[in-house]
Design a protein around this motif. Structure first.
Motif, PDB file in Angstrom:
ATOM      1  N   GLY A 100     -14.562 117.220  -3.778  1.00  0.00           N
ATOM      2  CA  GLY A 100     -15.605 116.415  -2.841  1.00  0.00           C
ATOM      3  C   GLY A 100     -15.090 116.404  -1.302  1.00  0.00           C
ATOM      4  N   ALA A 101     -16.618 116.674  -0.757  1.00  0.00           N
ATOM      5  CA  ALA A 101     -16.162 116.742   0.728  1.00  0.00           C
ATOM      6  C   ALA A 101     -16.881 115.757   1.660  1.00  0.00           C
ATOM      7  N   TRP A 133     -12.359 120.773   3.875  1.00  0.00           N
ATOM      8  CA  TRP A 133     -13.643 120.701   4.505  1.00  0.00           C
ATOM      9  C   TRP A 133     -13.910 119.629   5.415  1.00  0.00           C
ATOM     10  N   SER A 134     -14.055 119.587   6.704  1.00  0.00           N
ATOM     11  CA  SER A 134     -14.119 118.502   7.361  1.00  0.00           C
ATOM     12  C   SER A 134     -15.570 118.537   8.094  1.00  0.00           C
ATOM     13  N   PRO A 135     -16.273 117.245   8.191  1.00  0.00           N
ATOM     14  CA  PRO A 135     -17.475 117.256   8.547  1.00  0.00           C
ATOM     15  C   PRO A 135     -17.544 116.707  10.041  1.00  0.00           C
ATOM     16  N   MET A 193     -27.028 114.309   9.269  1.00  0.00           N
ATOM     17  CA  MET A 193     -26.750 115.801   9.023  1.00  0.00           C
ATOM     18  C   MET A 193     -25.399 116.178   9.656  1.00  0.00           C
ATOM     19  N   ASP A 194     -24.695 116.996   8.852  1.00  0.00           N
ATOM     20  CA  ASP A 194     -23.279 117.365   9.363  1.00  0.00           C
ATOM     21  C   ASP A 194     -23.017 118.819   9.350  1.00  0.00           C
ATOM     22  N   LYS A 195     -22.286 119.021  10.024  1.00  0.00           N
ATOM     23  CA  LYS A 195     -21.567 120.592  10.165  1.00  0.00           C
ATOM     24  C   LYS A 195     -20.190 120.545   9.463  1.00  0.00           C
ATOM     25  N   PHE A 196     -19.915 121.143   8.531  1.00  0.00           N
ATOM     26  CA  PHE A 196     -18.601 121.281   7.760  1.00  0.00           C
ATOM     27  C   PHE A 196     -17.893 122.414   8.042  1.00  0.00           C
ATOM     28  N   SER A 197     -16.681 122.279   8.605  1.00  0.00           N
ATOM     29  CA  SER A 197     -15.688 123.502   8.817  1.00  0.00           C
ATOM     30  C   SER A 197     -14.577 123.674   7.750  1.00  0.00           C
ATOM     31  N   TYR A 198     -14.281 124.850   7.543  1.00  0.00           N
ATOM     32  CA  TYR A 198     -12.934 124.896   6.423  1.00  0.00           C
ATOM     33  C   TYR A 198     -11.747 125.178   7.233  1.00  0.00           C
ATOM     34  N   SER A 199     -10.706 124.462   7.041  1.00  0.00           N
ATOM     35  CA  SER A 199      -9.518 124.842   7.463  1.00  0.00           C
ATOM     36  C   SER A 199      -8.214 124.176   6.560  1.00  0.00           C
ATOM     37  N   ASN A 200      -7.360 124.950   6.543  1.00  0.00           N
ATOM     38  CA  ASN A 200      -6.221 124.174   5.729  1.00  0.00           C
ATOM     39  C   ASN A 200      -6.629 123.725   4.357  1.00  0.00           C
TER      40      ASN A 200
END
Length: 461
Positions: free
Chosen positions: A215-216, A261-263, A251-258
């Motif tokens: 879940g993100a 997924w962070s919005p 609306m969100d932009k999700f970025s993946y790191s470590n």
């Protein structure tokens, strides 16, 4: 109720309460004063199983929708006379969008359950309620499993499946078991590296990365998800819900790191929208349709409004929302846009075109075929190599309650002249609304459509 005694409410707006004591041969109206005729909407009834002369009704004012307080009345003589228990209960979603649960405990007449976003409970006969979270929102039905035991034991059905409680709703267990898969996806995005993001009804944004689902983000409803074609570790997400920003159409932009997924909130300054908003990326620019069209560079978001439809054209209500936008990949200066029609803002479908990237627009509505214009315009697609080849998915039900003229005709329309004229491209589609359409990249006109009223399949042309 005793054998032969049946209580029935008839309909929603202007609902009334009727009673028969002879199994349906004769009926008498028992509608409490102030609720019948044109004053009442969504009349719900509950009968105390162990005291059948005790009745309760719950209702909302006519035309209130998610506004307006809920009133509860009680009768101790089988519906002949009524007493108001409360007329100021704030249940926004009771009896709205099919939430009609209103039940009195078979053991304790002071314990009452009513559906809102959560399943609310009263222990003082309906004077006041509390709403403890119950594992999933949107309760649609419930069934008591015993009638002589306190606390109540019951099952409830909601958008997430079946839940069970043995302590009167203080705690719940899922009874979906193994194999009862109930997650409904509004939209799915896939990256170049097979990352998958799905927007679900009431169940957050779900993302699969390296074969693992997680879940993100928590929305009320999450809808379309769109991966950045140049960066598989970024995707853009749509949803509805008043958190965390206070804007309902988020609306969100999700970025993946470590591994996470962070919005980041990127909501445009517009709060008129559908749950599922048209969204696409063309040549590094993100486009999204709310009431107007917004454009931004990616991945650093900075919105520019490229349309002013209500200002520039008469007949477009300020609360109308776009159902389709399409930017021509071979010439991004050419953009098409539709307002779906009467189902989205109480006006007829409209179709616009820009040939200068949104600096100005031309109303092409009068060029639409009459058969399609009487329904609803949904998604638009453009041939990747020819900006004049345009297809529109035609959804909705006609105003007379039918699905169209005959045999699925005019459910997909095509223009080979940039919207100047149209032809029926439905071929052998069934007589169902077509809600979405995609072009198979690399093909010679390969199309996929998704049909309704319910999801009845896919077709390829």
């Amino acid at each position: 109720a005793p054998c032969g005694v049946v209580y029935q409410t008839n309909g929603n707006d202007g609902a009334e309460l009727w009673k028969t004591t002879n199994g349906g041969t004769n009926w008498s109206k028992l509608t409490p004063s102030g609720t019948g005729g044109t004053h009442c909407a969504y009349l719900c009834i509950s009968v105390c199983k162990n005291a059948p002369s005790l009745l309760w009704v719950a209702y909302k004012p006519l035309g209130s929708g998610t506004n307006g307080n809920t009133t509860i009345k009680k009768s101790t003589d089988g519906g002949n006379t009524w007493t108001t228990i409360s007329n100021s209960l704030n249940f926004s979603y009771f009896a709205n969008t099919d939430r009609y649960v209103f039940c009195v405990s078979p053991y304790d007449q002071n314990t009452i359950y009513i559906s809102d976003v959560w399943l609310a409970k009263s222990i003082n006969g309906g004077v006041s309620f509390n709403e403890p979270p119950i594992m999933h929102v949107d309760t649609r039905t419930m069934c008591f499993l015993t009638d002589n035991q306190s606390p109540d034991i019951f099952c409830a059905g909601n958008d997430g499946g079946i839940i069970y409680t043995s302590d009167g709703g203080n705690s719940y267990q899922s009874k979906c078991g193994v194999g009862l898969s109930l997650t409904q996806f509004y939209g799915i995005g896939i990256s170049s590296t097979d990352n998958i993001a799905g927007g679900t009804l009431d169940n957050d944004v779900l993302v699969r990365t390296n074969g693992i689902w997680m879940g993100a983000r928590s929305y009320e409803d999450a809808s379309d998800q769109l991966f950045d074609p140049l960066n598989p570790n970024i995707f853009y997400s749509e949803g509805i819900g008043a958190w965390p920003t206070g804007a309902f159409y988020n609306m969100d932009k999700f970025s993946y790191s470590n591994g996470t997924w962070s919005p980041t909130d990127i909501s445009p300054p517009d709060n008129n929208s559908q749950v599922i908003r048209p969204m696409e990326i063309v040549n590094g620019f993100l486009y999204v349709g709310y009431h107007d069209i917004y454009k931004s560079t990616t991945p650093n978001i900075s919105w520019t409004k490229i349309s002013h439809f209500s200002t520039d054209f008469s007949g477009i209500p300020s609360n109308a929302s776009l159902t389709g936008i399409a930017v021509a990949p071979s010439n991004p200066q050419i953009i098409y846009a539709t307002y779906g029609g009467w189902a989205y803002g109480n006006h007829w479908p409209t179709f616009f075109k820009s040939i200068n990237g949104g600096s100005s627009w031309v109303d092409f509505t009068n060029n639409l075929p009459t058969n399609a214009a009487q329904l609803r315009l949904d998604k638009i697609i453009v041939d990747p190599s020819n900006p004049d080849n345009v297809w529109i998915a035609v959804g909705g039900i006609a105003n007379n309650g039918t699905t169209g003229n005959s045999n699925g005709d005019w459910r997909v329309i095509m223009s080979t002249h940039g919207g100047s004229n149209w032809e029926n491209y439905s071929k052998n589609l069934p007589e169902f609304p077509v809600n979405t359409i995609i072009y198979q990249k690399g093909s010679n006109g390969g199309l996929y459509v998704g049909t309704g009223v319910y999801d009845v399949g896919l077709a390829i042309s």
